[in-house]
Structures are given as C-alpha cells and as structure tokens.
Design an enzyme around this catalytic site. Structure first.
Site, mmCIF file in Angstrom:
data_model
loop_
_atom_site.group_PDB
_atom_site.id
_atom_site.type_symbol
_atom_site.label_atom_id
_atom_site.label_comp_id
_atom_site.label_asym_id
_atom_site.label_seq_id
_atom_site.Cartn_x
_atom_site.Cartn_y
_atom_site.Cartn_z
ATOM 1 N N HIS A 285 -4.170 6.979 12.092
ATOM 2 C CA HIS A 285 -3.257 8.067 11.735
ATOM 3 C C HIS A 285 -4.034 9.350 12.027
ATOM 4 C CE1 HIS A 285 -0.651 5.251 9.395
ATOM 5 N NE2 HIS A 285 -1.806 4.629 9.234
ATOM 6 N N GLU B 195 -4.492 9.871 5.701
ATOM 7 C CA GLU B 195 -3.446 9.541 4.727
ATOM 8 C C GLU B 195 -4.014 9.701 3.321
ATOM 9 O OE1 GLU B 195 -1.433 5.789 6.224
ATOM 10 O OE2 GLU B 195 -0.025 7.431 6.601
ATOM 11 N N HIS C 138 -7.225 2.266 9.969
ATOM 12 C CA HIS C 138 -6.832 1.194 9.058
ATOM 13 C C HIS C 138 -7.021 -0.168 9.699
ATOM 14 C CE1 HIS C 138 -3.998 4.111 6.725
ATOM 15 N NE2 HIS C 138 -5.243 4.135 6.254
ATOM 16 N N HIS D 20 4.804 4.671 16.553
ATOM 17 C CA HIS D 20 4.365 5.291 15.294
ATOM 18 C C HIS D 20 2.858 5.523 15.301
ATOM 19 C CE1 HIS D 20 8.318 4.383 13.789
ATOM 20 N NE2 HIS D 20 8.154 3.095 13.988
ATOM 21 N N HIS E 197 -5.242 0.286 13.458
ATOM 22 C CA HIS E 197 -4.504 1.414 14.014
ATOM 23 C C HIS E 197 -5.024 2.702 13.377
ATOM 24 C CE1 HIS E 197 -2.359 0.326 10.298
ATOM 25 N NE2 HIS E 197 -2.258 1.628 10.148
ATOM 26 N N THR F 191 1.800 2.198 4.181
ATOM 27 C CA THR F 191 2.079 3.637 4.182
ATOM 28 C C THR F 191 3.219 4.002 5.123
ATOM 29 O OG1 THR F 191 0.491 4.110 5.945
ATOM 30 C CG2 THR F 191 -0.362 4.124 3.669
HETATM 31 C C1 SG4 Z 1 1.228 1.819 11.435
HETATM 32 O O1 SG4 Z 1 2.532 2.288 11.768
HETATM 33 C C2 SG4 Z 1 0.941 0.560 12.264
HETATM 34 O O2 SG4 Z 1 1.216 0.829 13.602
HETATM 35 C C3 SG4 Z 1 1.755 -0.631 11.770
HETATM 36 O O3 SG4 Z 1 1.328 -1.785 12.484
HETATM 37 C C4 SG4 Z 1 1.500 -0.851 10.293
HETATM 38 O O4 SG4 Z 1 2.315 -1.923 9.823
HETATM 39 C C5 SG4 Z 1 1.855 0.408 9.530
HETATM 40 O O5 SG4 Z 1 1.113 1.518 10.020
HETATM 41 C C6 SG4 Z 1 1.546 0.283 8.032
HETATM 42 O O6 SG4 Z 1 0.198 -0.109 7.844
HETATM 43 O O7 SG4 Z 1 -2.039 0.097 7.022
HETATM 44 N N1 SG4 Z 1 -0.765 2.220 7.327
HETATM 45 S S1 SG4 Z 1 -0.723 0.698 6.880
HETATM 46 O O8 SG4 Z 1 -0.169 0.610 5.536
HETATM 47 O O9 SG4 Z 1 0.558 -3.284 9.387
HETATM 48 C C7 SG4 Z 1 1.752 -3.074 9.370
HETATM 49 C C8 SG4 Z 1 2.217 -2.510 13.180
HETATM 50 O O10 SG4 Z 1 3.414 -2.266 13.143
HETATM 51 C C9 SG4 Z 1 2.710 -4.044 8.812
HETATM 52 C C10 SG4 Z 1 1.637 -3.589 14.003
HETATM 53 ZN ZN ZN Z 2 -2.135 2.811 8.533
#
Ligand code: SG4
Ligand code: ZN
Length: 261
Positions: free
Chosen positions: A96, A106, A119, A64, A94, A199
């Site tokens: 986006h 986002e 983020h 993702h 990570h 998100t």
């Molecule tokens: C991204 O998919 C990250 O890869 C996820 O990290 C993350 O999930 C997810 O976004 C949602 O995070 O800051 N955008 S966000 O709301 O941090 C989590 C992992 O899966 C739980 C490690």
């Molecule tokens: Zn994120």
C-alpha cells in the site's frame, strides 16, 4: 456495480460500509498503534520466518495493489511463533502506498504514517482446507506488516520495482519466480500484535496482525515506480495512477495491542 470498491471519491474507504457493513465492526484494520499503550507480554515468543524453500510464482496488478503470489500447496514457507498457535503458510505479499510526498501506510504509529506498507499474507492450513475458508475464520489469517520509510534506496526492492512496468494495467500478470521475501525484512523482528481484519473489502475479521516496529528503507525513486502503475485496465480510457491505496486507521473499540519487547 454492487460490490465495486476503490480508493476514489466515489468508492473510497468512507463508503465501503454501504456494501460491506462489517466495515463498522469491532475488529477492523488498520489501527493507529500507540506504543506506550501497548502491553508488553512476556508470553509472546519471537516470530520465526521459514522462507528458505519458498517459491514465488508471479507478479500481478489486481486493480487495487501489486501482488506477488506463492505456491502454498505445502508448508515450505511459513511464519510461526509470536502470537500464533501453529505455522501459517505464505500465500502472497502486496503493498500500500501514498502519492508524492504523502503518507501511504495503513497502520500508523502514534498518529504518524510511513510512505508505504508491505503485507505478507499467510493462512492457517492446519485448521482450514483452503485460503478462502481461512479468510473468513477468526484465526484464519496472519498478516505480517512492514513499514517502508523514505531515504536510501533498498538493496533488494529494485527486483520488484524493476518489474512493475510489466504489470502497469489492472489484470496484467508476469512470471516472477525465485524471489525470497526474506530480503525485505528489517534487522529486528520486534513487533506489535492485535486482532483485526482485512483492510480491503470484504473486510473479513480474520486477521492476526503482526506489525514490525523497525521500518525498511526505500528511495523516492523506487516509490515513484509504484506510482506509475494504473488502477485501470488497458482497454479503459480513464487513466488513474495507482496511489493512495490505503485505508485510514479504524476505531480500536476496546482491543488490546501487545508488544513483543
Ligand atoms: C490488497 O488489495 C491485496 O491486493 C489483496 O490480495 C488483499 O486481499 C487485500 O489487500 C487485503 O489484504 O493484508 N491488506 S490485507 O488485509 O489478501 C487478500 C489479493 O486480492 C484476501 C490477492
Ligand atoms: Zn494489505
């Protein structure tokens, strides 16, 4: 499968509510931030990032996004201040991003997106025992969002973009020690803050969002390296470039956005 989700025609953000009904909940993220509607709150202090002894572990492609994970077994890298009641530990960061010439952030500001959004995900280890427990609690997570605008090359982002070829496929992981995300911060830490959610599925409504007003710069060339990543695993024959992995803004539903200045 039942809990499968993505960013495509058949599994994208507009369909997430089928498996994750909270997608239509009352504190979903991201949002469009309208600067003149944000209220300046004098009680909001500055945010403080204690990343000095922070320890990155690895870089991975989870199908993702691309993620840098940290050792969160103690309080050596925390965010505090601002809207937060206690320090929150850094767990991972990570990104986006969009496709060529597209928007990719986002959050948006007065309807305008940026090319990408970083983020930094932190969790409340004072109140909760594990990241998983915190991720379902209303004050469990604090995510620091930083916009990436296109222009000049970023001085330090190349440390990440130069390593991306090693995590091209979903499920790949590589060592990534000694990276301090402090080098990715803009000069001003002025921010907007509001209560929201993850998100991505499971879209838990557990995030105190802190979105920095000042973007950092990155070049089209650096963004192009993110777009070389693949959503698919090495064994799959359907190749899909990882891009447009962002959720669009969600209804505010009466929430207040506060501004630090
Ligand atoms: C991204 O998919 C990250 O890869 C996820 O990290 C993350 O999930 C997810 O976004 C949602 O995070 O800051 N955008 S966000 O709301 O941090 C989590 C992992 O899966 C739980 C490690
Ligand atoms: Zn994120």
């Amino acid at each position: 499968t039942g809990n499968h989700w993505g960013y495509g025609k058949e599994d994208g953000p507009s369909l997430w509510h089928k498996n994750f009904p909270i997608a239509e909940g009352h504190r979903q993220s991201p949002i469009d931030i309208i600067p003149h509607e944000a209220s300046h709150d004098r009680s909001l202090g500055p945010i403080i990032l204690n990343y000095d002894r922070c320890t990155s572990i690895n870089l991975s492609n989870n199908g993702h996004s691309v993620v840098v994970e940290f050792d969160d077994s103690d309080d050596r890298s925390v965010i505090e201040g601002g809207p937060l009641d206690n320090p929150y530990r850094l767990k991972q960061f990570h990104f986006h991003w969009g496709g060529k010439g597209c928007e990719g952030s986002e959050h948006t500001v007065a309807g305008n997106g940026y090319a990408s959004e970083l983020h930094l995900v932190h969790w409340n280890a004072v109140k909760y025992r594990t990241f998983g427990e915190a991720a379902t609690a209303p004050d469990g997570l604090a995510v620091l969002g930083i916009f990436l605008d296109t222009g000049d090359e970023h001085r330090w982002l190349h440390i990440i973009t130069d390593a991306l070829y090693m995590v091209k496929y979903k499920g790949s992981v590589t060592n990534f020690k000694g990276f301090n995300p402090k080098c990715l911060l803009p000069s001003s830490l002025h921010y907007w803050t509001y209560l929201g959610s993850l998100t991505t599925p499971p879209l838990h409504e557990s995030v105190i969002w802190i979105v920095l007003k000042e973007p950092i710069m990155t070049s089209e060339k650096q963004l192009g390296k993110f777009r070389m990543l693949l959503f698919n695993g090495e064994e799959e024959d359907q190749r899909a470039h990882m891009e447009n992995n962002f959720r669009p803004p969600q209804p505010l539903k009466g929430r207040k956005v506060r501004s630090s200045d």
